[in-house]
Motif scaffolding. Structure first.
Motif, PDB file in Angstrom:
ATOM      1  N   UNK A 102       0.851  -1.179   0.000  1.00  0.00           N
ATOM      2  CA  UNK A 102       0.000   0.000   0.000  1.00  0.00           C
ATOM      3  C   UNK A 102       0.891   1.234   0.000  1.00  0.00           C
ATOM      4  N   UNK A 103       0.775   2.055  -1.032  1.00  0.00           N
ATOM      5  CA  UNK A 103       1.624   3.228  -1.116  1.00  0.00           C
ATOM      6  C   UNK A 103       1.151   4.307  -0.151  1.00  0.00           C
ATOM      7  N   UNK A 104       2.072   5.172   0.258  1.00  0.00           N
ATOM      8  CA  UNK A 104       1.769   6.224   1.224  1.00  0.00           C
ATOM      9  C   UNK A 104       2.154   7.571   0.629  1.00  0.00           C
ATOM     10  N   UNK A 105       1.206   8.518   0.711  1.00  0.00           N
ATOM     11  CA  UNK A 105       1.458   9.866   0.230  1.00  0.00           C
ATOM     12  C   UNK A 105       1.054  10.890   1.260  1.00  0.00           C
ATOM     13  N   UNK A 106       1.204  12.151   0.894  1.00  0.00           N
ATOM     14  CA  UNK A 106       0.980  13.252   1.818  1.00  0.00           C
ATOM     15  C   UNK A 106       0.138  14.345   1.180  1.00  0.00           C
ATOM     16  N   UNK A 107      -0.733  14.949   1.977  1.00  0.00           N
ATOM     17  CA  UNK A 107      -1.353  16.205   1.580  1.00  0.00           C
ATOM     18  C   UNK A 107      -0.295  17.301   1.677  1.00  0.00           C
ATOM     19  N   UNK A 108      -0.183  18.108   0.647  1.00  0.00           N
ATOM     20  CA  UNK A 108       0.805  19.182   0.630  1.00  0.00           C
ATOM     21  C   UNK A 108       0.417  20.314   1.575  1.00  0.00           C
ATOM     22  N   UNK A 109       1.395  21.062   2.091  1.00  0.00           N
ATOM     23  CA  UNK A 109       1.074  22.278   2.841  1.00  0.00           C
ATOM     24  C   UNK A 109       0.295  23.242   1.950  1.00  0.00           C
ATOM     25  N   UNK A 110      -0.899  23.583   2.364  1.00  0.00           N
ATOM     26  CA  UNK A 110      -1.759  24.405   1.519  1.00  0.00           C
ATOM     27  C   UNK A 110      -2.639  25.353   2.318  1.00  0.00           C
ATOM     28  N   UNK A 111      -2.885  25.012   3.595  1.00  0.00           N
ATOM     29  CA  UNK A 111      -3.807  25.784   4.422  1.00  0.00           C
ATOM     30  C   UNK A 111      -3.046  26.557   5.491  1.00  0.00           C
ATOM     31  N   UNK A 112      -3.555  27.749   5.793  1.00  0.00           N
ATOM     32  CA  UNK A 112      -3.015  28.486   6.919  1.00  0.00           C
ATOM     33  C   UNK A 112      -2.022  29.567   6.532  1.00  0.00           C
ATOM     34  N   UNK A 113      -1.704  30.448   7.488  1.00  0.00           N
ATOM     35  CA  UNK A 113      -0.913  31.643   7.191  1.00  0.00           C
ATOM     36  C   UNK A 113       0.565  31.419   6.977  1.00  0.00           C
ATOM     37  N   UNK A 114       1.110  30.262   7.337  1.00  0.00           N
ATOM     38  CA  UNK A 114       2.563  30.086   7.204  1.00  0.00           C
ATOM     39  C   UNK A 114       2.966  29.402   5.909  1.00  0.00           C
ATOM     40  N   UNK A 115       2.007  29.004   5.077  1.00  0.00           N
ATOM     41  CA  UNK A 115       2.340  28.360   3.814  1.00  0.00           C
ATOM     42  C   UNK A 115       2.971  29.382   2.872  1.00  0.00           C
ATOM     43  N   UNK A 116       4.020  28.941   2.179  1.00  0.00           N
ATOM     44  CA  UNK A 116       4.725  29.815   1.246  1.00  0.00           C
ATOM     45  C   UNK A 116       5.321  28.978   0.130  1.00  0.00           C
ATOM     46  N   UNK A 117       5.770  29.632  -0.926  1.00  0.00           N
ATOM     47  CA  UNK A 117       6.432  28.919  -2.009  1.00  0.00           C
ATOM     48  C   UNK A 117       7.659  28.156  -1.547  1.00  0.00           C
ATOM     49  N   UNK A 118       8.586  28.784  -0.826  1.00  0.00           N
ATOM     50  CA  UNK A 118       9.764  28.050  -0.359  1.00  0.00           C
ATOM     51  C   UNK A 118       9.411  26.845   0.519  1.00  0.00           C
ATOM     52  N   UNK A 119       8.394  26.979   1.391  1.00  0.00           N
ATOM     53  CA  UNK A 119       7.984  25.843   2.216  1.00  0.00           C
ATOM     54  C   UNK A 119       7.470  24.711   1.346  1.00  0.00           C
ATOM     55  N   UNK A 120       6.612  25.023   0.389  1.00  0.00           N
ATOM     56  CA  UNK A 120       6.088  23.988  -0.498  1.00  0.00           C
ATOM     57  C   UNK A 120       7.210  23.268  -1.230  1.00  0.00           C
ATOM     58  N   UNK A 121       8.165  24.023  -1.732  1.00  0.00           N
ATOM     59  CA  UNK A 121       9.296  23.416  -2.443  1.00  0.00           C
ATOM     60  C   UNK A 121      10.079  22.490  -1.525  1.00  0.00           C
ATOM     61  N   UNK A 122      10.430  22.990  -0.327  1.00  0.00           N
ATOM     62  CA  UNK A 122      11.234  22.179   0.593  1.00  0.00           C
ATOM     63  C   UNK A 122      10.471  20.933   1.041  1.00  0.00           C
ATOM     64  N   UNK A 123       9.193  21.086   1.329  1.00  0.00           N
ATOM     65  CA  UNK A 123       8.372  19.960   1.781  1.00  0.00           C
ATOM     66  C   UNK A 123       8.262  18.912   0.678  1.00  0.00           C
ATOM     67  N   UNK A 124       7.950  19.344  -0.532  1.00  0.00           N
ATOM     68  CA  UNK A 124       7.770  18.399  -1.630  1.00  0.00           C
ATOM     69  C   UNK A 124       9.056  17.652  -1.947  1.00  0.00           C
ATOM     70  N   UNK A 125      10.156  18.363  -1.960  1.00  0.00           N
ATOM     71  CA  UNK A 125      11.435  17.718  -2.288  1.00  0.00           C
ATOM     72  C   UNK A 125      11.877  16.762  -1.192  1.00  0.00           C
ATOM     73  N   UNK A 126      11.649  17.125   0.065  1.00  0.00           N
ATOM     74  CA  UNK A 126      12.025  16.224   1.156  1.00  0.00           C
ATOM     75  C   UNK A 126      11.107  15.005   1.191  1.00  0.00           C
ATOM     76  N   UNK A 127       9.816  15.200   0.941  1.00  0.00           N
ATOM     77  CA  UNK A 127       8.898  14.065   0.891  1.00  0.00           C
ATOM     78  C   UNK A 127       9.305  13.094  -0.209  1.00  0.00           C
ATOM     79  N   UNK A 128       9.688  13.614  -1.352  1.00  0.00           N
ATOM     80  CA  UNK A 128      10.149  12.758  -2.450  1.00  0.00           C
ATOM     81  C   UNK A 128      11.425  12.030  -2.049  1.00  0.00           C
ATOM     82  N   UNK A 129      12.349  12.738  -1.409  1.00  0.00           N
ATOM     83  CA  UNK A 129      13.612  12.108  -0.979  1.00  0.00           C
ATOM     84  C   UNK A 129      13.345  10.989   0.021  1.00  0.00           C
ATOM     85  N   UNK A 130      12.393  11.177   0.932  1.00  0.00           N
ATOM     86  CA  UNK A 130      12.088  10.178   1.957  1.00  0.00           C
ATOM     87  C   UNK A 130      11.440   8.924   1.375  1.00  0.00           C
TER      88      UNK A 130
END
Length: 300
Positions: free
Chosen positions: A2-30
């Motif tokens: 069973x594959x496992x994925x993540x909802x991306x950071x999308x909600x709330x005041x601290x979401x930003x482009x750099x956060x999305x990039x870092x989160x997505x790339x680290x999730x892919x690396x993991x």
């Protein structure tokens, strides 16, 4: 597995482009297999009806939501292997011919990694009215929405004449590399019937796995002859919209239950975790999720 994925950071005041990039790339690396977006665009100060049918108001993080197709397009360029999906786009927030082009563009930008498009009828009357859609028609509108979307991803010329949408004989491009599978986010009796008739996958959440198995059986009992059974991407929140918290080990156990039920995948949602006050909090949560990956069959 069973594959496992993540909802991306999308909600709330601290979401930003750099956060999305870092989160997505680290999730892919993991080793997470897929990344997902959701879909809301306004927070009604005076709300008609219950949030998702179960609460008097939306969680406050919905006061700021990054747009789903825009986030997917950015993540498509920041990653190289992880699959992308929508869980869930609200049909009433979109027009199918335009959405078909937007999603095909994302798929082309990602090299064919937009594998799943989840659709639901939504619950917010205010959002529907803001885009000129009668909320009382949202189910019937969806019945006409899906055929337009599929037609636009098919061979040109495209043509559709239905009760809600009229597409003249047209060339509509780009096309997706491979048409994404459609996933239903609907739970009502009518929604489950629509799932059986039109969709490839179902996206339950906030229910015991055993209940999801039972409802999946009901869906597939209504499945037209000759079509493959509907599969499942199960959604689980580290913290629910109602504030109920699960430990990482409890989420891992839920993933193990989904694997035992032979569900195709699990989506882990962390947008509602109360400790998120800064971008680094998102990344700390991500770093803690190794046991969840392991439960799905990916070694830490």
């Amino acid at each position: 597995m069973t594959t496992v994925g993540l909802a991306l950071p999308q909600l709330g005041p601290v979401v930003s482009g750099p956060l999305l990039r870092d989160f997505a790339q680290e999730a892919e690396r993991m080793g997470f297999a897929h990344l997902w977006v959701q879909d809301h665009f306004l927070y009604a100060v005076e709300q008609e009806g219950d949030y998702a049918g179960s609460a008097s108001s939306q969680p406050a993080v919905y006061q700021s939501v990054f747009g789903p197709t825009e986030v997917l397009a950015a993540v498509a360029t920041w990653t190289s292997t992880v699959e992308l999906g929508t869980s869930i786009l609200v049909g009433g927030n979109h027009w199918p011919a335009q959405l078909a082009q937007q999603l095909s563009t994302v798929d082309q930008l990602s090299g064919g990694r937009l594998t799943t498009v989840g659709l639901g009828v939504g619950w917010s009357h205010e959002e529907h009215r803001a885009v000129g859609v009668d909320p009382t028609t949202r189910g019937r509108r969806m019945d006409d929405f899906v055929p337009v979307l599929l037609a636009c991803w098919g061979e040109d010329p495209v043509e559709h004449h239905g009760p809600f949408f009229d597409v003249p004989r047209s060339i509509i491009r780009p096309k997706p590399v491979t048409p994404p599978r459609l996933m239903s986010g609907m739970w009502s009796a009518k929604g489950l019937a629509r799932t059986a008739a039109q969709y490839d996958l179902w996206n339950p959440g906030s229910m015991p796995v055993a209940q999801a198995v039972d409802l999946l059986g009901s869906i597939n009992a209504q499945r037209p002859a000759g079509r493959d059974p509907v599969g499942v991407f199960y959604r689980v929140g580290l913290e629910s919209t109602a504030g109920k918290r699960m430990t990482v080990d409890e989420v891992a156990q839920r993933v193990s239950e989904c694997a035992a039920a032979d569900f195709e995948g699990v989506i882990v949602e962390t947008n509602f975790c109360r400790e998120i006050e800064a971008p680094e909090d998102w990344l700390k949560i991500l770093a803690s999720l190794g046991p969840v990956l392991e439960a799905g069959g990916v070694p830490e």
